[in-house]
Structures are given as structure tokens and as C-alpha cells.
Design a protein around this motif. Sequence first.
Motif, PDB file in Angstrom:
ATOM      1  N   SER A  70       0.914  -1.185  -0.086  1.00  0.00           N
ATOM      2  CA  SER A  70      -0.056  -0.041   0.163  1.00  0.00           C
ATOM      3  C   SER A  70       0.961   1.276  -0.208  1.00  0.00           C
ATOM      4  CB  SER A  70      -0.765  -0.104   1.330  1.00  0.00           C
ATOM      5  OG  SER A  70      -1.862   1.269   1.193  1.00  0.00           O
ATOM      6  N   MET A  74       0.768   4.004  -3.027  1.00  0.00           N
ATOM      7  CA  MET A  74       0.438   5.208  -2.611  1.00  0.00           C
ATOM      8  C   MET A  74       1.775   6.319  -3.187  1.00  0.00           C
ATOM      9  SD  MET A  74       0.535   7.264   0.737  1.00  0.00           S
ATOM     10  CE  MET A  74       2.374   7.397   0.693  1.00  0.00           C
ATOM     11  N   PHE A  93      -8.936   6.888  -0.849  1.00  0.00           N
ATOM     12  CA  PHE A  93      -8.400   5.481  -0.552  1.00  0.00           C
ATOM     13  C   PHE A  93      -9.063   4.917   0.966  1.00  0.00           C
ATOM     14  CE2 PHE A  93      -5.726   2.640   1.724  1.00  0.00           C
ATOM     15  CZ  PHE A  93      -5.442   1.755   0.364  1.00  0.00           C
ATOM     16  N   LEU A 110      -7.683   5.699  -8.105  1.00  0.00           N
ATOM     17  CA  LEU A 110      -6.620   5.280  -7.318  1.00  0.00           C
ATOM     18  C   LEU A 110      -5.498   4.417  -7.926  1.00  0.00           C
ATOM     19  CD1 LEU A 110      -8.942   4.234  -3.995  1.00  0.00           C
ATOM     20  CD2 LEU A 110      -7.230   6.032  -4.441  1.00  0.00           C
ATOM     21  N   ALA A 113      -3.948   0.853  -6.637  1.00  0.00           N
ATOM     22  CA  ALA A 113      -4.155   0.967  -5.151  1.00  0.00           C
ATOM     23  C   ALA A 113      -5.678   0.314  -5.128  1.00  0.00           C
ATOM     24  CB  ALA A 113      -3.794   2.250  -4.503  1.00  0.00           C
ATOM     25  N   SER A 114      -6.511   0.539  -5.996  1.00  0.00           N
ATOM     26  CA  SER A 114      -7.961   0.095  -5.959  1.00  0.00           C
ATOM     27  C   SER A 114      -8.084  -1.407  -5.869  1.00  0.00           C
ATOM     28  CB  SER A 114      -8.665   0.529  -7.440  1.00  0.00           C
ATOM     29  OG  SER A 114      -8.248  -0.026  -8.429  1.00  0.00           O
ATOM     30  N   GLU A 130      -4.182   1.246   5.247  1.00  0.00           N
ATOM     31  CA  GLU A 130      -4.254   2.764   5.324  1.00  0.00           C
ATOM     32  C   GLU A 130      -3.230   3.167   5.925  1.00  0.00           C
ATOM     33  OE1 GLU A 130      -8.055   4.069   7.113  1.00  0.00           O
ATOM     34  OE2 GLU A 130      -7.544   3.038   9.059  1.00  0.00           O
ATOM     35  N   TRP A 133      -1.291   5.951   3.770  1.00  0.00           N
ATOM     36  CA  TRP A 133      -2.205   7.111   3.469  1.00  0.00           C
ATOM     37  C   TRP A 133      -2.538   8.134   4.377  1.00  0.00           C
ATOM     38  CZ3 TRP A 133      -3.732   6.989  -1.762  1.00  0.00           C
ATOM     39  CH2 TRP A 133      -3.229   5.641  -2.572  1.00  0.00           C
TER      40      TRP A 133
END
Length: 146
Positions: A70, A74, A93, A110, A113-114, A130, A133
Amino acid sequence: MATADIYSQALMDHVSHPDYNYEMDDATHTHEGVNPSCGDDLVLQVRLDDTGVIADASWTGHGCAISQASADMMSDLVIGKTVAEARDACELFGQMIRGEQAAQDRLDELDEASCLEPISHMPARVKCAELAWRTLDEMLSNEGQA
């Protein structure tokens, strides 16, 4: 949902061959993020150019495959974005990973990242996904405010 369902090829590629896992020499902003529930820990670094655009992003740290992939996804996504655009991506996100329907029609923003969206069905792993992010959003929250 089976655990294997969350380990997409994109996620595994970012874990095996992260592009942004390094310490940046000329960062303008650095911020540490910690997930106390599992021990994931990362230091996020960005370099803003003179116009407020993210010219580079990197991360270092340790944690599970989800938090590391992630962070790498990102970093790739926010390079070239303004602070406002990066913070918007962080919000989007967050909506996606918490399973909020408002984000569903914008998931293509995204990029890869989706692919982490299935984690929204695994509450114990949401904080892993997360972490980077939230760290970026915290870092940039005062940027551009006089």
C-alpha cells in the motif's frame, strides 16, 4: 473472503519489487506512521517542488505485505500531484478501504491501489492498508496553510 483473495498480483509485485522503498536524501517533509495494533511502522518522505507539487515520494520501515504494498502504491500515485490532490487521494482511499459506498464510482482514480478494495471486508487488515495514506495526510495537513 479467503485471505488469498487479497494477495493480488499487483500487491505481490509491490512487495517483491518495491519502487519507492528507500531513504530520500532531499526530502522536504518526513513523517512517521505506526499501526499500534500490529506493529507496522513506516517513515514516509516526500519532496515538494517550488510549486507545491510532489516531485518524489519514498518510504522505509517494516510491516506486513499489505502495509508495504500500500505504501509503495501510494508513493507511485501521488508523485506529480499537488498537496490538495494527494490529500484527496488519501481521503478517497480511506473511503474505499473502510467500505464506504461514496468512493465506489471513483476507484479508478486510485490506479492500482484500487486492487486493495477487498481488504475493506477484513476489518483487522484495514489499518495495515491505510497506514501510509493516513501518514501522508497527516504530513500534508498543514501544508499550504498560512
